[in-house]
Scaffold this motif. Structure first.
Motif, PDB file in Angstrom:
ATOM      1  N   ALA A 263     -14.084  13.135  -9.610  1.00  0.00           N
ATOM      2  CA  ALA A 263     -13.119  13.176  -8.496  1.00  0.00           C
ATOM      3  C   ALA A 263     -11.903  14.031  -8.834  1.00  0.00           C
ATOM      4  O   ALA A 263     -11.338  14.693  -7.970  1.00  0.00           O
ATOM      5  CB  ALA A 263     -12.669  11.762  -8.146  1.00  0.00           C
TER       6      ALA A 263
ATOM      7  N   VAL B  24      -5.801  16.293 -10.142  1.00  0.00           N
ATOM      8  CA  VAL B  24      -5.482  15.289  -9.123  1.00  0.00           C
ATOM      9  C   VAL B  24      -4.622  14.192  -9.761  1.00  0.00           C
ATOM     10  O   VAL B  24      -4.940  13.712 -10.844  1.00  0.00           O
ATOM     11  CB  VAL B  24      -6.788  14.667  -8.556  1.00  0.00           C
ATOM     12  CG1 VAL B  24      -6.477  13.583  -7.548  1.00  0.00           C
ATOM     13  CG2 VAL B  24      -7.659  15.756  -7.931  1.00  0.00           C
TER      14      VAL B  24
ATOM     15  N   ASP C   2      -3.968   8.918  -6.934  1.00  0.00           N
ATOM     16  CA  ASP C   2      -5.031   9.213  -5.974  1.00  0.00           C
ATOM     17  C   ASP C   2      -6.397   8.876  -6.557  1.00  0.00           C
ATOM     18  O   ASP C   2      -7.262   8.330  -5.878  1.00  0.00           O
ATOM     19  CB  ASP C   2      -4.999  10.696  -5.574  1.00  0.00           C
ATOM     20  CG  ASP C   2      -3.794  11.031  -4.705  1.00  0.00           C
ATOM     21  OD1 ASP C   2      -3.475  12.228  -4.537  1.00  0.00           O
ATOM     22  OD2 ASP C   2      -3.152  10.084  -4.201  1.00  0.00           O
TER      23      ASP C   2
ATOM     24  N   GLN D 274      -8.878   6.189  -4.819  1.00  0.00           N
ATOM     25  CA  GLN D 274     -10.050   6.734  -4.133  1.00  0.00           C
ATOM     26  C   GLN D 274     -11.345   6.594  -4.909  1.00  0.00           C
ATOM     27  O   GLN D 274     -12.413   6.575  -4.326  1.00  0.00           O
ATOM     28  CB  GLN D 274      -9.824   8.217  -3.828  1.00  0.00           C
ATOM     29  CG  GLN D 274      -8.753   8.443  -2.783  1.00  0.00           C
ATOM     30  CD  GLN D 274      -8.395   9.906  -2.650  1.00  0.00           C
ATOM     31  OE1 GLN D 274      -9.228  10.772  -2.886  1.00  0.00           O
ATOM     32  NE2 GLN D 274      -7.159  10.184  -2.290  1.00  0.00           N
ATOM     33  N   SER D 275     -11.243   6.571  -6.241  1.00  0.00           N
ATOM     34  CA  SER D 275     -12.465   6.545  -7.056  1.00  0.00           C
ATOM     35  C   SER D 275     -12.548   5.359  -7.992  1.00  0.00           C
ATOM     36  O   SER D 275     -13.542   4.635  -8.001  1.00  0.00           O
ATOM     37  CB  SER D 275     -12.568   7.822  -7.886  1.00  0.00           C
ATOM     38  OG  SER D 275     -12.484   8.943  -7.062  1.00  0.00           O
TER      39      SER D 275
ATOM     40  N   GLN E 293     -17.055   8.426   1.721  1.00  0.00           N
ATOM     41  CA  GLN E 293     -17.082   9.644   0.902  1.00  0.00           C
ATOM     42  C   GLN E 293     -17.725  10.793   1.671  1.00  0.00           C
ATOM     43  O   GLN E 293     -17.271  11.935   1.586  1.00  0.00           O
ATOM     44  CB  GLN E 293     -17.848   9.396  -0.383  1.00  0.00           C
ATOM     45  CG  GLN E 293     -17.067   8.557  -1.370  1.00  0.00           C
ATOM     46  CD  GLN E 293     -17.830   8.351  -2.646  1.00  0.00           C
ATOM     47  OE1 GLN E 293     -18.915   7.767  -2.647  1.00  0.00           O
ATOM     48  NE2 GLN E 293     -17.288   8.810  -3.743  1.00  0.00           N
TER      49      GLN E 293
ATOM     50  N   GLY F  79     -15.579  12.771   4.003  1.00  0.00           N
ATOM     51  CA  GLY F  79     -14.643  13.711   3.367  1.00  0.00           C
ATOM     52  C   GLY F  79     -13.193  13.331   3.551  1.00  0.00           C
ATOM     53  O   GLY F  79     -12.300  14.144   3.382  1.00  0.00           O
TER      54      GLY F  79
ATOM     55  N   GLY G 199     -11.073  11.371   1.895  1.00  0.00           N
ATOM     56  CA  GLY G 199     -10.127  11.331   0.768  1.00  0.00           C
ATOM     57  C   GLY G 199      -9.527   9.956   0.609  1.00  0.00           C
ATOM     58  O   GLY G 199     -10.155   9.045   0.090  1.00  0.00           O
ATOM     59  N   ALA G 200      -8.283   9.779   1.068  1.00  0.00           N
ATOM     60  CA  ALA G 200      -7.598   8.492   0.899  1.00  0.00           C
ATOM     61  C   ALA G 200      -8.358   7.390   1.624  1.00  0.00           C
ATOM     62  O   ALA G 200      -8.815   7.562   2.745  1.00  0.00           O
ATOM     63  CB  ALA G 200      -6.174   8.591   1.439  1.00  0.00           C
TER      64      ALA G 200
ATOM     65  N   THR H 187      -3.388   4.906   6.130  1.00  0.00           N
ATOM     66  CA  THR H 187      -3.901   5.463   4.874  1.00  0.00           C
ATOM     67  C   THR H 187      -2.720   5.950   4.044  1.00  0.00           C
ATOM     68  O   THR H 187      -1.601   6.044   4.534  1.00  0.00           O
ATOM     69  CB  THR H 187      -4.820   6.679   5.108  1.00  0.00           C
ATOM     70  OG1 THR H 187      -4.002   7.768   5.566  1.00  0.00           O
ATOM     71  CG2 THR H 187      -5.895   6.383   6.133  1.00  0.00           C
TER      72      THR H 187
ATOM     73  N   ARG I  94      -2.047   8.847   3.090  1.00  0.00           N
ATOM     74  CA  ARG I  94      -1.518  10.132   3.590  1.00  0.00           C
ATOM     75  C   ARG I  94      -0.294   9.927   4.480  1.00  0.00           C
ATOM     76  O   ARG I  94       0.696  10.641   4.396  1.00  0.00           O
ATOM     77  CB  ARG I  94      -2.589  10.894   4.383  1.00  0.00           C
ATOM     78  CG  ARG I  94      -3.713  11.495   3.577  1.00  0.00           C
ATOM     79  CD  ARG I  94      -3.308  12.711   2.758  1.00  0.00           C
ATOM     80  NE  ARG I  94      -4.199  12.902   1.639  1.00  0.00           N
ATOM     81  CZ  ARG I  94      -4.002  12.398   0.421  1.00  0.00           C
ATOM     82  NH1 ARG I  94      -2.924  11.667   0.168  1.00  0.00           N
ATOM     83  NH2 ARG I  94      -4.865  12.591  -0.526  1.00  0.00           N
TER      84      ARG I  94
END
Lengths: 388, 80
Positions: free
Chosen positions: A94, A221, A225, A229-230, A301, A304, A306-307, B59, B61
């Protein structure tokens, strides 16, 4: 599942057999399960989630989850080490971006079957991995770091460690980087060893970590994050898979015990037999929740986005709490079924290791802490609680 | 609007540094904003601007910076 599914299952079974053979010794001696890890390396199973664009097999999280569960059925410590390693691989995938050094390193993970460890804990920061005290120090292209870690699982056996730190000496505690520290550029000085109730093969020790690296070894990154996210989704899904594996083996032993009893007592079962239904039901529920979480995370995922939306974060937190509690319940039921045969060590129905290993589940990040955080996330949501 | 957002952050953000020292595009998470504080900030912003955050905007963002929050609140006000 990925292509060549049958062949993959064979390799997994073979590695799991190696783990099963040594599980009791690993637990008794609190030693690293070197035979299992060797078997996993030999069968090219460590690099399973390295994407094809980085020279790996491009396996999915579901493949890693199957491995975690199967290994957990044989040896909880092996399963958990495997899970922890895959969490690092996922974080690296990631966070690698277009960085050439990191892309090459990912290739090496797949080619050389490197074992990755994690250094997120730090003396003075308690259980919050989103905060660091130590900071990277820079001179030209070189970066150095000194970290007092309160626990690194299998740190002495890892080929590389992913280390969190503050970006630099001026950065606030939550402005963190993740750095890939190769074993060759790292000095580990053991400061204490843990003697734990369960998961004894994970060989967790406190270390002072001194890293010498290049800037290119810092993931592009930001760690915050990567964590959200991961690391968190992967952790909860893979740990849960290990716990399901351990619980499954415990319930299999309970069923085998009942068969043995039925043969000897010409068909009549001991009083504890009715618990088998509830134990198996718990396993089914665990499996269903894991499959749902895998599907929801994969869908996210693929979008696409992301967050993670708060809703998915809340679901993944809930998953961890539920699976840890259910696994403990399942092994308790199995223990009541097997009675003294389960309580004693050295019988075909022994459950001591399973019971002790699963006691770690509600504690590795304490469920109470997670529940409180999750309640806040859930309050914020407006969407109805039940999907159509 | 950014000033009002800074006020809300000062009251509910639980940031170690004062929001008045943060630039519009500074990363709030790097400045110490936690997920828990994010929810408190969201509820306070809904109150202050009389808007409702839909789940799709819940989120990281949206809460990344004062500028990001300003964009979200403006969008929500316009759609009201």
């Amino acid at each position: 599942m990925s292509p060549h599914a049958g062949e993959l299952r064979e390799r997994i079974r073979s590695a799991a057999s190696a783990a099963a053979l040594h599980a009791e010794d690993v637990d008794r001696e609190a030693r690293f399960p070197r035979e299992s890890i060797q078997a996993l390396k030999g069968h090219n199973l460590l690099g399973i989630m390295v994407p094809q664009r980085h020279g790996g097999p491009g396996g999915a999280l579901a493949d890693a989850a199957l491995l975690c569960r199967t290994l957990g059925q044989s040896c909880g410590s092996t399963g958990l080490i495997y899970a922890m390693h895959q969490i690092q691989v996922a974080s690296l995938v990631a966070g690698a971006g277009e960085n050439a050094w990191q892309r090459d390193f990912l290739c090496k993970v797949a080619q050389d079957q490197l074992l990755l460890g994690s250094v997120t804990s730090e003396v003075g920061i308690g259980g919050n991995i989103r905060s660091s005290i130590c900071a990277g120090e820079y001179e030209g292209d070189a970066v150095t770091l000194v970290k007092h870690s309160s626990a690194i699982s299998y740190g002495a056996h890892a080929d590389a460690l992913l280390v969190t730190a503050r970006r630099d000496a001026e950065a606030p505690s939550s402005d963190q980087i993740l750095l890939v520290a190769e074993r060759s550029g790292t000095v580990l000085t053991e400061t204490s060893r843990w003697d734990t109730l369960g998961m004894r093969g994970t060989d967790s020790r406190a270390f002072e970590v001194r890293v010498s690296a290049r800037r290119s070894q810092i993931l592009d990154v930001p760690f915050g994050d990567i964590a959200q996210q991961s690391m968190l989704p992967t952790s909860h899904i893979l740990w849960g898979s290990v716990w399901l594996g351990i619980a499954t083996d415990a319930v299999e032993r309970a069923r085998a015990f009942l068969r043995h009893q039925a043969k000897n007592e010409s068909g009549s079962l001991p009083p504890g037999a009715l618990r088998l239904e509830s134990a198996i039901s718990v396993l089914s529920t665990m499996r269903a929740r894991l499959d749902t979480a895998l599907a929801d995370y994969a869908a996210h995922q693929n979008s696409g986005a992301g967050a993670l939306p708060m809703k998915l974060s809340a679901e993944l937190n809930g998953l961890k709490i539920a699976l840890s509690e259910m696994a403990v319940k399942a092994v308790q039921e199995a223990m009541l079924i097997c009675g003294i045969s389960g309580y004693r060590n050295g019988t075909p129905y022994s459950l001591g290791r399973h019971f002790r290993d699963l006691q770690s589940a509600p504690l590795m990040v304490n469920n109470d802490r997670i529940a409180l955080n999750t309640a806040t996330l859930l309050v914020a949501q407006r969407a109805p609680l039940m999907k159509d | 609007m950014e000033d009002k957002i800074r006020d809300v952050l000062a009251q509910c953000g639980r940031l170690p540094t004062s929001p008045s020292t943060l630039a519009a595009h500074d990363n709030l998470y790097d400045a110490g904003l936690t997920s828990l504080a994010t929810v408190n900030v969201m509820l306070a912003l809904e109150e202050a601007f009389d808007v409702e955050f839909p789940d799709t905007l819940l989120t990281r963002r949206s809460f990344e910076s004062i500028a990001a929050l300003s964009d979200v609140v403006s969008t929500l006000r316009a759609g009201r």
